[in-house]
Design a protein around this motif. Structure first.
Motif: not given
Lengths: 295, 356
Positions: B21, B24, B28, B210-211, B240
């Motif tokens: 997290d 990520r 992003c 992945e999302e 996921e």
């Protein structure tokens, strides 16, 4: 060896045609002043299209896919079957030509090297594309000139020189250029021989090419093409067009050796005489066929 | 069935999730700012942000590419093969891929009322089979009920008199959702569904493995058939999968794997590298996509390594079945319970320290 990008040759600003692939010092110039600029153009173009330096593709020339002999055999068989099943698959015809044509291409290349103009073609590597043809200038040329007749051929038959597939499976970059040149000269041959792009015209040109180049793919097309002709067209092919095409194929100069891009202004008759090509015995129209015209 | 209670695995999962997290969030913001071009001039401007994304590379077949590029290149591959995808599958595997997919359904053994998420489902092969399987189960149950009703006992007759207007409770409908990152593949799948007349119980969603665009704890079964090796971050896809499955849900993956037998392996390699790209060129006019396909198979981890990755994502009772000598393997795992997010003040414990 890095794959190079097509680029505009600055050495000959008059007739701008793309060079493939560019090599240092490939164009000797009278002034010799464009060296650094030339390199700059090459370098700038190279950076914009390199995705990965360890790619197995594009090693010898852009679009090159290396293949081993087993793969070549499989490709030849597969593409032959696919092309027979669906003659509209031009990419399969192209692949068949590339995988079976090594010997013929080598012989062609040697023949070109033996001719001074052919040598120039091999060194300068001109390419025929819409982007490099000055269409307005060609349209303003007088009737019966080579350039004007070529343009008329493109318009009447609604074809474009950009529809030729790129060479992929030839493992020698000079031979790959010879193959590419052969494909691009095909339309010019139609103009020289006065044949349209319908089946009869294509078969006649194929017979000529088969004798001229010796490519197995041309022989295959020459043998299988007539099988699809109607009987009314088969007659003229066998009696007059066919023998004429074969005879001219034998006696004509090597058509790949001609630097067509410098001969647009030349009259068609003059060019035919120079190449030792007789005018067609029949006028083959796209839709109807006329009686032989006595000149 | 042995119940594996693996504390180390669940702690490892928590730590990984925290790290994931955290990174990520960085990735992003970085991916929005990195200009995706190979020209080196632009990178110097955002060198301070670039270290995370641009310096990391991954494999695209046997080629090495920056991570950010792989998803796009995979997208282009499947965009170009979508129209001939099913034909090429039949040609390359000589129709055996149908048996593999049937085996997957047999292992899954879905019951009516289940919800399936078919990730990288593309042209919908698994989902169509799922719906057929479930429908035939429903029909079998209905037939049995009808047979039983032909000789009802006097109690059943009296109950039906007592509640004349009572409707039968509608059984929960099975649903299959096909999720794929590539719109072209989904389009081809939709056309197939229309031709087969399969309309109810099927949805088509564009999404990245992945999302996933789904809430937590939604599905009974998550499948991914011949898709997970194309994902850039396989661990993210597994996480996921864990997230969107209900507790008790099953993860099933059908994927090319390592062949153990050396003779078979040699034959398989020879066939893969000599014949498949040729087939790709002849049938689909695309050598490079199929060269990528056979190379990506070689880059995918073997059965045991992948099993470890699935366990790391938090799944239990992970096992695999080899098909066709290991050419293909079906991995399966169960989500047993929802893992709690780390509470405030909790320090992530490294694996080696014993629990207090």
């Amino acid at each position: 060896m890095r794959a190079s990008q097509w680029h505009q040759c600055l050495c000959h600003p008059g007739n701008a045609y793309t060079i493939w692939p560019p090599e240092a010092g490939h164009c000797p110039t009278p002034g010799g002043t464009q060296g650094p600029l030339h390199q700059l153009v090459c370098v700038r173009q190279q950076h914009s299209h390199v995705d990965s330096s360890d790619s197995q593709y594009d090693r010898l020339y852009p679009g090159h896919i290396p293949t081993n002999p087993i793969q070549k055999v499989l490709l030849a068989v597969g593409s032959g079957v696919a092309a027979l099943q669906n003659p509209y698959r031009h990419d399969m015809v192209a692949v068949l030509g590339e995988t079976t044509g090594h010997q013929a291409l080598t012989a062609l290349r040697d023949r070109m090297k033996g001719d001074p103009e052919g040598c120039t073609v091999l060194t300068e590597r001109p390419r025929i594309r819409l982007s490099t043809l000055d269409l307005s200038k060609m349209a303003s040329l007088p009737d019966k000139s080579f350039g004007r007749e070529y343009l008329r051929f493109l318009e009447e038959n609604r074809v474009t020189p950009d529809s030729r597939a790129d060479v992929k499976f030839v493992d020698n970059e000079e031979l790959a250029y010879v193959m590419q040149r052969y494909r691009e000269v095909h339309d010019l041959l139609h103009t020289l021989l006065g044949m349209p792009t319908n089946l009869l015209g294509e078969v006649a040109v194929k017979w000529f090419e088969a004798v001229q180049t010796g490519l197995p793919m041309c022989f295959l097309g020459a043998v299988l093409g007539p099988l699809r002709l109607s009987s009314s067209r088969l007659g003229p092919l066998v009696t007059s067009l066919g023998p004429w095409a074969v005879r001219n194929g034998r006696q004509a100069r090597c058509v790949l050796s001609i630097f067509y891009e410098r001969r647009w202004e030349q009259s068609l008759e003059n060019l035919r005489q120079e190449l030792n090509i007789e005018p067609p015995p029949l006028t083959v129209m796209a839709t109807i066929q006329k009686a032989p015209s006595q000149s | 069935m042995k119940f594996r209670f693996n504390m180390a695995a669940s702690i490892r999962f928590l730590v990984r999730r925290m790290v994931r997290d955290y990174s990520r969030n960085i990735n992003c913001s970085v991916s929005c700012q990195i200009v995706r071009s190979s020209c080196p001039l632009n990178l110097s401007a955002c060198r301070c942000f670039s270290d995370n994304a641009e310096n990391k590379t991954t494999h695209f077949g046997f080629e090495t590419v920056p991570e950010g590029e792989k998803t796009e290149r995979v997208y282009k591959v499947f965009e170009s093969v979508a129209q001939k995808y099913d034909l090429m599958n039949d040609a390359m595997s000589l129709g055996v891929h149908r048996l593999w997919k049937d085996m997957l359904l047999h292992v899954m053994n879905p019951q009516p009322g289940m919800r399936l998420l078919d990730v990288a489902g593309g042209t919908g092969d698994i989902s169509f089979r799922f719906l057929d399987y479930v429908r035939s189960q429903e029909e079998r149950v209905a037939r049995r009920v009808a047979q039983a009703n032909q000789t009802p006992s006097w109690q059943e007759i009296s109950t039906s008199y007592a509640a004349p207007g009572q409707e039968e409770v509608e059984p929960r409908r099975s649903r299959a959702i096909v999720c794929d990152i590539n719109k072209e593949m989904l389009k081809v799948g939709q056309q197939k569904a229309d031709r087969m007349g399969l309309t109810s119980g099927l949805s088509w969603v564009v999404g990245n493995a992945e999302e996933l665009p789904f809430d937590d704890d939604q599905f009974d079964v998550y499948t991914v058939a011949f898709g997970i090796r194309n994902v850039t971050h396989i661990d993210l896809a597994l996480q996921e999968a864990f997230r969107v499955l209900k507790p008790g849900g099953r993860f099933i993956c059908l994927e090319f794997s390592k062949v153990a037998n050396p003779l078979l392996s040699q034959l398989y390699n020879a066939y893969s590298f000599q014949v498949i790209p040729v087939l790709g060129e002849v049938i689909a006019g695309d050598w490079k996509s199929y060269q990528y396909l056979v190379e990506s198979i070689r880059k995918f981890p073997d059965q045991e390594t992948f099993k470890g990755m699935i366990e790391d994502a938090g799944f239990f009772s992970v096992r695999y079945h080899n098909l066709t000598g290991g050419v293909v393997a079906i991995h399966s795992g169960f989500k047993l319970f929802r893992l709690l997010p780390p509470q405030r003040g909790d320090v992530p414990r490294p694996q080696s320290q014993p629990l207090p």
